[in-house]
Enzyme design. Structure first.
Site, PDB file in Angstrom:
ATOM      1  N   HIS A   1       0.848  -1.193   0.000  1.00  0.00           N
ATOM      2  CA  HIS A   1       0.000   0.000   0.000  1.00  0.00           C
ATOM      3  C   HIS A   1       0.886   1.247   0.000  1.00  0.00           C
ATOM      4  CE1 HIS A   1       0.743  -0.759   4.251  1.00  0.00           C
ATOM      5  NE2 HIS A   1       0.254   0.418   4.602  1.00  0.00           N
TER       6      HIS A   1
ATOM      7  N   HIS B   1       1.446   3.873   1.908  1.00  0.00           N
ATOM      8  CA  HIS B   1       2.038   4.567   3.065  1.00  0.00           C
ATOM      9  C   HIS B   1       3.568   4.605   2.964  1.00  0.00           C
ATOM     10  CE1 HIS B   1      -1.783   3.837   5.664  1.00  0.00           C
ATOM     11  NE2 HIS B   1      -1.865   4.930   4.937  1.00  0.00           N
TER      12      HIS B   1
ATOM     13  N   ASP C   1       5.990   4.240   4.949  1.00  0.00           N
ATOM     14  CA  ASP C   1       6.831   3.215   5.574  1.00  0.00           C
ATOM     15  C   ASP C   1       6.763   1.878   4.814  1.00  0.00           C
ATOM     16  OD1 ASP C   1       4.160   3.106   6.524  1.00  0.00           O
ATOM     17  OD2 ASP C   1       4.759   1.978   8.297  1.00  0.00           O
ATOM     18  N   HIS C   2       6.073   1.878   3.672  1.00  0.00           N
ATOM     19  CA  HIS C   2       6.029   0.688   2.811  1.00  0.00           C
ATOM     20  C   HIS C   2       6.501   1.002   1.386  1.00  0.00           C
ATOM     21  CE1 HIS C   2       3.727  -1.737   5.770  1.00  0.00           C
ATOM     22  NE2 HIS C   2       3.390  -0.526   6.175  1.00  0.00           N
TER      23      HIS C   2
ATOM     24  N   HIS D   1      -7.328  -1.420   5.738  1.00  0.00           N
ATOM     25  CA  HIS D   1      -6.315  -0.499   6.270  1.00  0.00           C
ATOM     26  C   HIS D   1      -6.251   0.720   5.348  1.00  0.00           C
ATOM     27  CE1 HIS D   1      -2.658   0.909   8.152  1.00  0.00           C
ATOM     28  NE2 HIS D   1      -2.017   0.873   6.996  1.00  0.00           N
TER      29      HIS D   1
ATOM     30  N   ASP E   1      -0.129  -4.473   5.848  1.00  0.00           N
ATOM     31  CA  ASP E   1      -0.830  -4.014   7.043  1.00  0.00           C
ATOM     32  C   ASP E   1      -2.279  -4.514   7.054  1.00  0.00           C
ATOM     33  OD1 ASP E   1       1.513  -2.786   7.640  1.00  0.00           O
ATOM     34  OD2 ASP E   1       0.732  -0.732   7.626  1.00  0.00           O
TER      35      ASP E   1
ATOM     36  N   HIS F   1       4.606  -5.355   9.814  1.00  0.00           N
ATOM     37  CA  HIS F   1       5.131  -4.766  11.059  1.00  0.00           C
ATOM     38  C   HIS F   1       5.396  -5.830  12.112  1.00  0.00           C
ATOM     39  CE1 HIS F   1       4.472  -0.405  10.375  1.00  0.00           C
ATOM     40  NE2 HIS F   1       3.481  -0.806   9.597  1.00  0.00           N
TER      41      HIS F   1
HETATM   42 ZN   LIG Z   1       0.084   1.400   6.584  1.00  0.00          ZN
END
Ligand SMILES: [Zn+2]
Length: 282
Positions: free
Chosen positions: A54, A56, A58-59, A110, A134, A173
């Protein structure tokens, strides 16, 4: 096939899937390009594509840099919010990289662009792997930011929950110990939850990852996959599966670590890399 588990940022995982006969590789969630480049070099691998779960930061933050460094690099993801996206995927679309097969699974909840990737190798005794981002965590599931509880429930139960039970679960995560502490609140009598939590705490102390689990294992201790169990229904005071699931999500939200407990606006800002501590206090 070999799966390299790469710990990045505070508690994220990035992965490198390597076809061992050719050293061709596909990355999952290439958020930290430098770290990925180090691993690629160390493994003597060639990067063919990036699978992004996705958008975001941090991905997906490393996508642009990697696309610049590797002209022609294929970047797969759910929608154009994914940086450097070249291939928006559709549900059940299959991709092939040498002997490595990938089935793309749209799993909204998410975020609306969330995609999980089910991966297996031709003529290999290795178990298949599910890269769940996520959506599904070990012992838990992602926070619903864009979708509804019903969408997340369907993503987990009808899409991921119907994959082969021996599939290894590689999630986005390291939230395992915290997830299992919550799972123990939901099912205080469960010795399976207690054992897995003790193991996860041990791994945490040794700074070792808790991925992968298997889908079969998740059904034994992950409350979000156990909404038909009497204990889970009792905890939520509901019986309808979607209502049980929604109540679990709500209860899990109030069980978060300080960072996880940010208000929704600050949480989004954090996920987008625009985190402002002042906003968080509102
Ligand atoms: Zn996320």
């Amino acid at each position: 096939m070999k799966v390299k588990v790469i710990s990045i940022l505070e508690d994220n995982y990035m992965y490198l899937i390597i076809e061992e006969s050719t050293q061709q590789a596909v990355a999952v969630d290439a958020a930290v390009s430098k770290r990925l480049l180090e691993i690629i070099q160390k493994e003597g691998a060639t990067l063919k594509a990036i699978l992004t779960t996705h958008h975001h930061w941090d991905h997906a933050r490393g996508n642009e840099e990697l696309a610049r460094l590797f002209p022609g690099l294929e970047v797969y993801g759910g929608d154009k919010r994914v940086g450097a996206l070249t291939h928006p995927v559709t549900h059940n679309e299959e991709l092939k990289f040498g002997s490595i097969n990938v089935r793309c699974l749209l799993t909204p909840g998410h975020t609306m662009d969330h995609v999980c990737y089910f991966v297996w190798e031709d003529n290999s005794p290795d178990a298949p792997a599910a890269f769940t981002g996520d959506a599904l965590f070990i012992g838990g599931c992602g926070k619903i930011l864009e979708g509804t509880a019903e969408q997340m429930y369907k993503s987990l139960t009808e899409v991921l929950g119907t994959l082969p039970m021996d599939a290894k679960v590689f999630c986005g995560h390291e939230y395992t110990a915290r997830n299992l502490k919550f799972a123990l609140q939901v099912e205080p009598e469960s010795s399976i939850v207690k054992d897995k939590l003790a193991w996860a705490k041990q791994r945490e102390e040794e700074d070792l990852p808790t991925v992968p689990s298997t889908l079969a294992e998740e059904f034994l201790y992950n409350p979000f996959l156990r909404v038909s169990e009497e204990a889970v229904q009792k905890f939520t005071g509901k019986a309808d599966p979607v209502e049980v699931f929604a109540a679990l999500c709500k209860a899990r939200n109030s069980f978060r670590k300080p960072k996880e407990r940010l208000n929704p606006q600050a949480m989004l800002a954090f996920e987008w890399g625009l985190f402002d501590p002042l906003l968080a206090k509102k």
